[in-house]
Design a protein around this motif. Structure first.
Motif, mmCIF file in Angstrom:
data_model
loop_
_atom_site.group_PDB
_atom_site.id
_atom_site.type_symbol
_atom_site.label_atom_id
_atom_site.label_comp_id
_atom_site.label_asym_id
_atom_site.label_seq_id
_atom_site.Cartn_x
_atom_site.Cartn_y
_atom_site.Cartn_z
ATOM 1 N N UNK A 1 17.808 -7.628 10.048
ATOM 2 C CA UNK A 1 17.735 -8.423 8.818
ATOM 3 C C UNK A 1 18.341 -7.644 7.659
ATOM 4 N N UNK A 2 18.915 -8.384 6.740
ATOM 5 C CA UNK A 2 19.549 -7.757 5.589
ATOM 6 C C UNK A 2 18.539 -7.167 4.633
ATOM 7 N N UNK A 3 19.000 -6.313 3.773
ATOM 8 C CA UNK A 3 18.136 -5.667 2.795
ATOM 9 C C UNK A 3 17.530 -6.700 1.857
ATOM 10 N N UNK A 4 18.301 -7.693 1.493
ATOM 11 C CA UNK A 4 17.815 -8.734 0.578
ATOM 12 C C UNK A 4 16.659 -9.511 1.214
ATOM 13 N N UNK A 5 16.792 -9.820 2.508
ATOM 14 C CA UNK A 5 15.715 -10.538 3.195
ATOM 15 C C UNK A 5 14.452 -9.690 3.268
ATOM 16 N N UNK A 6 14.601 -8.409 3.576
ATOM 17 C CA UNK A 6 13.441 -7.533 3.652
ATOM 18 C C UNK A 6 12.785 -7.379 2.286
ATOM 19 N N UNK A 7 13.601 -7.299 1.238
ATOM 20 C CA UNK A 7 13.067 -7.142 -0.103
ATOM 21 C C UNK A 7 12.284 -8.379 -0.516
ATOM 22 N N UNK A 8 12.825 -9.559 -0.234
ATOM 23 C CA UNK A 8 12.141 -10.806 -0.566
ATOM 24 C C UNK A 8 10.825 -10.914 0.195
ATOM 25 N N UNK A 9 10.852 -10.595 1.483
ATOM 26 C CA UNK A 9 9.640 -10.649 2.289
ATOM 27 C C UNK A 9 8.603 -9.660 1.761
ATOM 28 N N UNK A 10 9.047 -8.486 1.392
ATOM 29 C CA UNK A 10 8.133 -7.466 0.873
ATOM 30 C C UNK A 10 7.510 -7.922 -0.447
ATOM 31 N N UNK A 11 8.304 -8.526 -1.323
ATOM 32 C CA UNK A 11 7.781 -9.016 -2.598
ATOM 33 C C UNK A 11 6.734 -10.098 -2.381
ATOM 34 N N UNK A 12 6.962 -10.982 -1.436
ATOM 35 C CA UNK A 12 6.003 -12.053 -1.147
ATOM 36 C C UNK A 12 4.684 -11.458 -0.664
ATOM 37 N N UNK A 13 4.763 -10.474 0.231
ATOM 38 C CA UNK A 13 3.532 -9.850 0.732
ATOM 39 C C UNK A 13 2.788 -9.112 -0.371
ATOM 40 N N UNK A 14 3.521 -8.434 -1.255
ATOM 41 C CA UNK A 14 2.879 -7.723 -2.372
ATOM 42 C C UNK A 14 2.199 -8.709 -3.308
ATOM 43 N N UNK A 15 2.833 -9.836 -3.608
ATOM 44 C CA UNK A 15 2.236 -10.840 -4.504
ATOM 45 C C UNK A 15 0.950 -11.407 -3.901
ATOM 46 N N UNK A 16 0.950 -11.673 -2.598
ATOM 47 C CA UNK A 16 -0.261 -12.180 -1.940
ATOM 48 C C UNK A 16 -1.383 -11.145 -2.009
ATOM 49 N N UNK A 17 -1.032 -9.883 -1.788
ATOM 50 C CA UNK A 17 -2.028 -8.820 -1.866
ATOM 51 C C UNK A 17 -2.581 -8.694 -3.280
ATOM 52 N N UNK A 18 -1.711 -8.787 -4.278
ATOM 53 C CA UNK A 18 -2.162 -8.725 -5.675
ATOM 54 C C UNK A 18 -3.117 -9.872 -5.990
ATOM 55 N N UNK A 19 -2.826 -11.060 -5.471
ATOM 56 C CA UNK A 19 -3.713 -12.204 -5.722
ATOM 57 C C UNK A 19 -5.079 -11.974 -5.085
ATOM 58 N N UNK A 20 -5.096 -11.445 -3.869
ATOM 59 C CA UNK A 20 -6.380 -11.182 -3.202
ATOM 60 C C UNK A 20 -7.194 -10.140 -3.958
#
Length: 79
Positions: A37-56
Protein backbone atom coordinates in the motif's frame (compact mmCIF):
# COMPACT_ATOMS: atom_id res chain seq x y z
CA UNK A 1 51.61 -28.81 -7.71
CA UNK A 2 52.09 -25.24 -8.85
CA UNK A 3 51.39 -26.28 -12.44
CA UNK A 4 48.14 -28.10 -11.70
CA UNK A 5 44.93 -26.84 -13.29
CA UNK A 6 42.56 -25.83 -10.48
CA UNK A 7 39.81 -24.37 -12.74
CA UNK A 8 37.63 -27.44 -12.36
CA UNK A 9 37.21 -26.74 -8.60
CA UNK A 10 36.38 -23.06 -8.88
CA UNK A 11 33.32 -21.05 -9.73
CA UNK A 12 33.53 -18.28 -12.27
CA UNK A 13 31.16 -15.33 -11.85
CA UNK A 14 31.25 -12.81 -14.63
CA UNK A 15 29.97 -9.26 -14.72
CA UNK A 16 27.19 -10.50 -16.99
CA UNK A 17 26.05 -12.89 -14.23
CA UNK A 18 26.13 -10.11 -11.63
CA UNK A 19 24.21 -7.76 -13.94
CA UNK A 20 21.56 -10.40 -14.70
CA UNK A 21 21.02 -11.09 -10.99
CA UNK A 22 20.87 -7.37 -10.25
CA UNK A 23 18.20 -6.90 -12.94
CA UNK A 24 16.15 -9.79 -11.53
CA UNK A 25 16.34 -8.31 -8.03
CA UNK A 26 15.32 -4.92 -9.42
CA UNK A 27 12.26 -6.34 -11.16
CA UNK A 28 11.25 -8.29 -8.03
CA UNK A 29 11.65 -5.16 -5.91
CA UNK A 30 9.46 -3.17 -8.32
CA UNK A 31 6.77 -5.86 -8.17
CA UNK A 32 6.92 -5.85 -4.39
CA UNK A 33 6.71 -2.05 -4.24
CA UNK A 34 3.65 -2.10 -6.50
CA UNK A 35 1.90 -4.61 -4.24
CA UNK A 36 2.50 -2.67 -1.03
CA UNK A 37 0.00 0.00 0.00
CA UNK A 38 1.10 3.53 -0.71
CA UNK A 39 2.28 5.92 1.95
CA UNK A 40 -0.81 8.07 1.48
CA UNK A 41 -3.11 5.10 2.11
CA UNK A 42 -1.21 4.12 5.25
CA UNK A 43 -1.25 7.70 6.50
CA UNK A 44 -5.00 8.02 5.97
CA UNK A 45 -5.64 4.70 7.70
CA UNK A 46 -3.40 5.70 10.59
CA UNK A 47 -5.20 9.05 11.00
CA UNK A 48 -8.58 7.31 11.10
CA UNK A 49 -7.39 4.90 13.80
CA UNK A 50 -5.90 7.76 15.85
CA UNK A 51 -9.16 9.76 15.63
CA UNK A 52 -11.19 6.75 16.82
CA UNK A 53 -8.79 6.24 19.72
CA UNK A 54 -9.01 9.93 20.65
CA UNK A 55 -12.81 9.71 20.67
CA UNK A 56 -12.75 6.66 22.95
CA UNK A 57 -10.33 8.33 25.34
CA UNK A 58 -12.49 11.48 25.33
CA UNK A 59 -15.60 9.51 26.19
CA UNK A 60 -13.76 7.66 28.96
CA UNK A 61 -12.40 10.89 30.49
CA UNK A 62 -15.84 12.50 30.29
CA UNK A 63 -17.51 9.50 31.89
CA UNK A 64 -15.02 9.38 34.74
CA UNK A 65 -15.34 13.14 35.22
CA UNK A 66 -19.11 12.87 35.45
CA UNK A 67 -18.79 10.00 37.88
CA UNK A 68 -16.34 12.01 40.01
CA UNK A 69 -18.73 14.99 40.00
CA UNK A 70 -21.68 12.83 41.05
CA UNK A 71 -19.76 10.80 43.65
CA UNK A 72 -20.40 13.18 46.61
CA UNK A 73 -24.15 13.13 45.92
CA UNK A 74 -24.21 9.37 45.47
CA UNK A 75 -22.36 8.76 48.73
CA UNK A 76 -25.04 10.71 50.64
CA UNK A 77 -27.67 8.27 49.39
CA UNK A 78 -25.87 5.32 50.96
CA UNK A 79 -26.83 4.95 54.68
Amino acid sequence: MAGEDTDHNSLRITLRDVYREQQEMKSLLEKLANNLPGTEEKLTDHEIRIRKLEMRVGWAVGSFGLLAALAPFLTRLIP
